[in-house]
Design a protein around this motif. Structure first.
Motif, PDB file in Angstrom:
ATOM      1  N   MET A   1       0.786  15.207  13.363  1.00  0.00           N
ATOM      2  CA  MET A   1       0.218  16.339  14.085  1.00  0.00           C
ATOM      3  C   MET A   1      -0.591  15.854  15.285  1.00  0.00           C
ATOM      4  O   MET A   1      -0.515  16.419  16.373  1.00  0.00           O
ATOM      5  CB  MET A   1      -0.681  17.169  13.166  1.00  0.00           C
ATOM      6  N   ASN A   2      -1.335  14.791  15.101  1.00  0.00           N
ATOM      7  CA  ASN A   2      -2.162  14.267  16.178  1.00  0.00           C
ATOM      8  C   ASN A   2      -1.307  13.685  17.300  1.00  0.00           C
ATOM      9  O   ASN A   2      -1.643  13.828  18.476  1.00  0.00           O
ATOM     10  CB  ASN A   2      -3.117  13.204  15.623  1.00  0.00           C
TER      11      ASN A   2
ATOM     12  N   ILE B   1      -2.293  11.826   5.182  1.00  0.00           N
ATOM     13  CA  ILE B   1      -2.599  11.006   6.360  1.00  0.00           C
ATOM     14  C   ILE B   1      -1.392  10.944   7.279  1.00  0.00           C
ATOM     15  O   ILE B   1      -1.527  10.996   8.507  1.00  0.00           O
ATOM     16  CB  ILE B   1      -3.068   9.601   5.932  1.00  0.00           C
ATOM     17  N   ILE B   2      -0.199  10.840   6.728  1.00  0.00           N
ATOM     18  CA  ILE B   2       1.016  10.820   7.548  1.00  0.00           C
ATOM     19  C   ILE B   2       1.186  12.149   8.274  1.00  0.00           C
ATOM     20  O   ILE B   2       1.507  12.187   9.467  1.00  0.00           O
ATOM     21  CB  ILE B   2       2.245  10.503   6.673  1.00  0.00           C
TER      22      ILE B   2
ATOM     23  N   LEU C   1       0.832  -1.201   0.000  1.00  0.00           N
ATOM     24  CA  LEU C   1       0.000   0.000   0.000  1.00  0.00           C
ATOM     25  C   LEU C   1       0.863   1.245   0.000  1.00  0.00           C
ATOM     26  O   LEU C   1       1.880   1.317   0.678  1.00  0.00           O
ATOM     27  CB  LEU C   1      -0.918   0.007   1.222  1.00  0.00           C
ATOM     28  N   ARG C   2       0.442   2.226  -0.761  1.00  0.00           N
ATOM     29  CA  ARG C   2       1.167   3.486  -0.805  1.00  0.00           C
ATOM     30  C   ARG C   2       0.791   4.337   0.399  1.00  0.00           C
ATOM     31  O   ARG C   2      -0.347   4.332   0.847  1.00  0.00           O
ATOM     32  CB  ARG C   2       0.821   4.254  -2.068  1.00  0.00           C
ATOM     33  N   ALA C   3       1.737   5.075   0.885  1.00  0.00           N
ATOM     34  CA  ALA C   3       1.490   5.965   2.022  1.00  0.00           C
ATOM     35  C   ALA C   3       0.971   7.298   1.507  1.00  0.00           C
ATOM     36  O   ALA C   3       1.570   7.906   0.625  1.00  0.00           O
ATOM     37  CB  ALA C   3       2.773   6.162   2.805  1.00  0.00           C
ATOM     38  N   ASP C   4      -0.143   7.727   2.051  1.00  0.00           N
ATOM     39  CA  ASP C   4      -0.719   9.020   1.676  1.00  0.00           C
ATOM     40  C   ASP C   4      -0.042  10.100   2.502  1.00  0.00           C
ATOM     41  O   ASP C   4      -0.078  10.060   3.730  1.00  0.00           O
ATOM     42  CB  ASP C   4      -2.218   9.008   1.938  1.00  0.00           C
ATOM     43  N   PRO C   5       0.585  11.085   1.885  1.00  0.00           N
ATOM     44  CA  PRO C   5       1.299  12.116   2.643  1.00  0.00           C
ATOM     45  C   PRO C   5       0.383  12.921   3.565  1.00  0.00           C
ATOM     46  O   PRO C   5       0.794  13.330   4.648  1.00  0.00           O
ATOM     47  CB  PRO C   5       1.902  13.017   1.572  1.00  0.00           C
TER      48      PRO C   5
END
Length: 82
Positions: A28-29, A22-23, A16-20
């Motif tokens: 931040m969270n 979401i990262i 799966l590709r990492a969504d920038p």
């Protein structure tokens, strides 16, 4: 040759590709406590959730304590005791 199942988010290796976005949100969270500041708004929200809401619920519960009895009632019976 067997066809391999690949999801829409998978690249040619099936990972799966990492969504920038979401990262960035996850970072931040996780580091939210580092960037928190007390402002008038955050102080009011904290006061409302820590003092005001429990106080109002407790007062409402205390004022209505014992006023209604739902046990053993039938249709047409009054639920208020006084």
């Amino acid at each position: 040759m067997q066809p391999t199942f690949r999801s829409m988010a998978a690249d040619k290796y099936g990972i799966l590709r990492a969504d920038p976005a979401i990262i960035k949100w996850a970072n931040m969270n996780a580091n939210r406590h580092k960037y928190f500041r007390w402002t008038r708004r955050t102080a009011w929200i904290t006061f409302a959730y820590v003092v005001l809401v429990p106080g109002l619920l407790g007062t409402a519960g205390y004022m209505t304590e014992g006023k209604w009895n739902m046990r053993g009632k039938r249709r047409g019976d009054m639920i208020s005791d006084f």
